[in-house]
Design a protein around this motif. Structure first.
Motif, PDB file in Angstrom:
ATOM      1  N   LEU A  71       0.815  -1.210   0.000  1.00 44.07           N
ATOM      2  CA  LEU A  71       0.000   0.000   0.000  1.00 44.07           C
ATOM      3  C   LEU A  71       0.847   1.258   0.000  1.00 44.07           C
ATOM      4  N   VAL A  72       2.001   1.199   0.662  1.00 47.79           N
ATOM      5  CA  VAL A  72       2.837   2.402   0.771  1.00 47.79           C
ATOM      6  C   VAL A  72       3.502   2.758  -0.555  1.00 47.79           C
ATOM      7  N   GLU A  73       3.539   1.834  -1.504  1.00 47.73           N
ATOM      8  CA  GLU A  73       4.182   2.084  -2.796  1.00 47.73           C
ATOM      9  C   GLU A  73       3.218   2.648  -3.840  1.00 47.73           C
ATOM     10  N   ILE A  74       1.971   2.792  -3.489  1.00 50.53           N
ATOM     11  CA  ILE A  74       0.976   3.258  -4.457  1.00 50.53           C
ATOM     12  C   ILE A  74       1.082   4.762  -4.655  1.00 50.53           C
ATOM     13  N   THR A  75       1.016   5.188  -5.896  1.00 48.00           N
ATOM     14  CA  THR A  75       1.037   6.619  -6.214  1.00 48.00           C
ATOM     15  C   THR A  75      -0.369   7.061  -6.630  1.00 48.00           C
ATOM     16  N   TYR A  76      -0.689   8.294  -6.317  1.00 46.79           N
ATOM     17  CA  TYR A  76      -2.029   8.810  -6.553  1.00 46.79           C
ATOM     18  C   TYR A  76      -1.997   9.959  -7.558  1.00 46.79           C
ATOM     19  N   ASP A  77      -1.497   9.658  -8.744  1.00 43.67           N
ATOM     20  CA  ASP A  77      -1.485  10.631  -9.828  1.00 43.67           C
ATOM     21  C   ASP A  77      -2.928  10.943 -10.225  1.00 43.67           C
ATOM     22  N   PRO A  78      -3.291  12.210 -10.320  1.00 44.67           N
ATOM     23  CA  PRO A  78      -4.670  12.572 -10.679  1.00 44.67           C
ATOM     24  C   PRO A  78      -5.145  11.938 -11.979  1.00 44.67           C
ATOM     25  N   GLN A  79      -4.221  11.694 -12.891  1.00 46.08           N
ATOM     26  CA  GLN A  79      -4.595  11.099 -14.169  1.00 46.08           C
ATOM     27  C   GLN A  79      -5.060   9.652 -14.032  1.00 46.08           C
ATOM     28  N   ARG A  80      -4.749   9.035 -12.895  1.00 45.76           N
ATOM     29  CA  ARG A  80      -5.133   7.629 -12.701  1.00 45.76           C
ATOM     30  C   ARG A  80      -6.582   7.486 -12.247  1.00 45.76           C
ATOM     31  N   ASN A  81      -7.189   8.578 -11.787  1.00 43.45           N
ATOM     32  CA  ASN A  81      -8.544   8.536 -11.241  1.00 43.45           C
ATOM     33  C   ASN A  81      -8.604   7.632  -9.999  1.00 43.45           C
ATOM     34  N   LEU A  82      -7.536   7.701  -9.205  1.00 46.50           N
ATOM     35  CA  LEU A  82      -7.478   6.925  -7.970  1.00 46.50           C
ATOM     36  C   LEU A  82      -7.487   7.891  -6.793  1.00 46.50           C
ATOM     37  N   ASP A  83      -8.629   7.988  -6.138  1.00 45.63           N
ATOM     38  CA  ASP A  83      -8.771   8.918  -5.030  1.00 45.63           C
ATOM     39  C   ASP A  83      -8.056   8.381  -3.794  1.00 45.63           C
ATOM     40  N   LYS A  84      -7.126   9.160  -3.265  1.00 46.74           N
ATOM     41  CA  LYS A  84      -6.320   8.701  -2.133  1.00 46.74           C
ATOM     42  C   LYS A  84      -7.165   8.440  -0.898  1.00 46.74           C
ATOM     43  N   ASN A  85      -8.048   9.347  -0.569  1.00 48.40           N
ATOM     44  CA  ASN A  85      -8.861   9.179   0.637  1.00 48.40           C
ATOM     45  C   ASN A  85      -9.696   7.902   0.580  1.00 48.40           C
ATOM     46  N   SER A  86     -10.297   7.662  -0.580  1.00 47.11           N
ATOM     47  CA  SER A  86     -11.139   6.473  -0.731  1.00 47.11           C
ATOM     48  C   SER A  86     -10.318   5.198  -0.623  1.00 47.11           C
ATOM     49  N   PHE A  87      -9.139   5.210  -1.269  1.00 44.49           N
ATOM     50  CA  PHE A  87      -8.343   3.988  -1.258  1.00 44.49           C
ATOM     51  C   PHE A  87      -7.711   3.745   0.111  1.00 44.49           C
ATOM     52  N   VAL A  88      -7.311   4.808   0.790  1.00 40.85           N
ATOM     53  CA  VAL A  88      -6.768   4.647   2.141  1.00 40.85           C
ATOM     54  C   VAL A  88      -7.820   4.027   3.056  1.00 40.85           C
ATOM     55  N   ARG A  89      -9.082   4.422   2.869  1.00 39.82           N
ATOM     56  CA  ARG A  89     -10.157   3.813   3.660  1.00 39.82           C
ATOM     57  C   ARG A  89     -10.284   2.332   3.342  1.00 39.82           C
ATOM     58  N   LEU A  90     -10.141   1.980   2.069  1.00 39.59           N
ATOM     59  CA  LEU A  90     -10.149   0.556   1.710  1.00 39.59           C
ATOM     60  C   LEU A  90      -8.980  -0.169   2.367  1.00 39.59           C
ATOM     61  N   GLY A  91      -7.853   0.527   2.494  1.00 37.19           N
ATOM     62  CA  GLY A  91      -6.656  -0.054   3.095  1.00 37.19           C
ATOM     63  C   GLY A  91      -6.799  -0.379   4.567  1.00 37.19           C
ATOM     64  N   THR A  92      -7.816   0.170   5.221  1.00 37.47           N
ATOM     65  CA  THR A  92      -8.084  -0.204   6.615  1.00 37.47           C
ATOM     66  C   THR A  92      -8.727  -1.575   6.692  1.00 37.47           C
ATOM     67  N   LEU A  93      -9.192  -2.081   5.548  1.00 40.08           N
ATOM     68  CA  LEU A  93      -9.806  -3.410   5.412  1.00 40.08           C
ATOM     69  C   LEU A  93     -11.155  -3.534   6.112  1.00 40.08           C
ATOM     70  N   ASP A  94     -11.784  -2.399   6.378  1.00 38.43           N
ATOM     71  CA  ASP A  94     -13.138  -2.452   6.936  1.00 38.43           C
ATOM     72  C   ASP A  94     -14.095  -3.155   5.978  1.00 38.43           C
ATOM     73  N   PHE A  95     -13.836  -3.067   4.678  1.00 33.57           N
ATOM     74  CA  PHE A  95     -14.724  -3.716   3.712  1.00 33.57           C
ATOM     75  C   PHE A  95     -14.684  -5.231   3.859  1.00 33.57           C
ATOM     76  N   ILE A  96     -13.544  -5.772   4.305  1.00 29.78           N
ATOM     77  CA  ILE A  96     -13.461  -7.210   4.559  1.00 29.78           C
ATOM     78  C   ILE A  96     -14.266  -7.571   5.798  1.00 29.78           C
ATOM     79  N   ARG A  97     -14.149  -6.762   6.832  1.00 30.36           N
ATOM     80  CA  ARG A  97     -14.910  -7.024   8.054  1.00 30.36           C
ATOM     81  C   ARG A  97     -16.411  -6.932   7.799  1.00 30.36           C
ATOM     82  N   ARG A  98     -16.809  -6.090   6.831  1.00 30.55           N
ATOM     83  CA  ARG A  98     -18.227  -5.946   6.514  1.00 30.55           C
ATOM     84  C   ARG A  98     -18.674  -6.901   5.397  1.00 30.55           C
ATOM     85  N   LYS A  99     -17.766  -7.764   4.944  1.00 28.07           N
ATOM     86  CA  LYS A  99     -18.071  -8.757   3.904  1.00 28.07           C
ATOM     87  C   LYS A  99     -18.484  -8.094   2.589  1.00 28.07           C
TER      88      LYS A  99
END
Length: 245
Positions: A71-99
């Motif tokens: 996760l620490v190697e991921i870059t958040y270039d605006p051209q990638r359409n990868l929102d940092k805040n959203s992905f960092v939240r996914l990185g907490t793995l709450d989505f796994i706990r919520r199935k």
């Protein structure tokens, strides 16, 4: 007290890390500087950490990742359409706990597999059971397992993981056997475990890709409606031999 006997008993009880540290402290004469409670806590913590580290190594090995991703190697270039805040939240793995599930789409080389495997590796660190697989290869393996009678065993291995990563979904259209197996996988995991699907094919084209309306409806209803979505954009990260993701 016979220290050699103590060390031998620790080894026999498979407390090798504790035995190793105890032997080291005996040689350094550091035991006398600690209280009994402090020394016992030190030994127990060392054994606990050793077992945890071995478990994580085992989980990573069993996950069968294609590449090492972090996760620490991921870059958040605006051209990638990868929102940092959203992905960092996914990185907490709450989505796994919520199935819940995650769908990552985008053109070849945009980093779909890397993102999925980075989340998978983080899940291993959190002691979740993870399985990474190329979708077509996995389906073909399960088709073959029907021939030798091991299908239910192999299906259980796939469906009982806390996180299943299906990479390159949709590169091949599903035939009848593949559709049925995909349905078995998704149905068994529905509301019980998380799945990440990485695909070059947009979700809007999955219905036609799966084929057979009833099964397509059932699969999409179970996997899409409970999914987070990431749609990567931009040029391939492989151009110019870029190594960062």
């Amino acid at each position: 007290m016979n220290n050699n006997q103590t060390l031998e008993k620790l080894q026999q009880m498979r407390l090798s890390a504790m035995a190793s540290l105890h032997k080291q402290h005996l040689g350094d004469n550091r035991i006398e500087s600690m209280t009994t409670d402090e020394y016992l806590a030190l030994l127990v913590d060392h054994q606990w950490e050793d077992r945890l580290n071995k478990k994580i190594v085992r989980l990573v090995s069993q996950a069968c990742f294609k590449q090492k991703a972090s996760l620490v190697e991921i870059t958040y270039d605006p051209q990638r359409n990868l929102d940092k805040n959203s992905f960092v939240r996914l990185g907490t793995l709450d989505f796994i706990r919520r199935k819940e599930n995650l769908i990552v789409t985008g053109a070849s080389g945009t980093g779909k597999s890397y993102l999925a495997q980075a989340l998978g590796y983080e899940a291993c660190l959190m002691e979740y059971k993870v399985l990474y697989a190329n979708t077509s290869k996995l389906l073909n393996e399960l088709i073959l397992s029907k021939m030798d009678g091991s299908y239910l065993k192999e299906l259980k291995r796939v469906t009982r993981t806390d996180l299943l990563i299906l990479d390159d979904f949709g590169l091949q259209a599903l035939d009848q056997q593949s559709r049925e197996i995909m349905m078995d996988i998704i149905d068994d995991r529905h509301n019980g475990a998380s799945t990440i699907i990485a695909s070059q094919i947009p979700v809007s084209a999955w219905y036609e890709l799966i084929g057979e309306g009833t099964i397509a409806d059932a699969i999409l209803d179970r996997i899409v409606n409970s999914s987070h979505r990431i749609k990567l954009e931009g040029e391939s990260l492989r151009k110019g031999k870029l190594k960062s993701i």
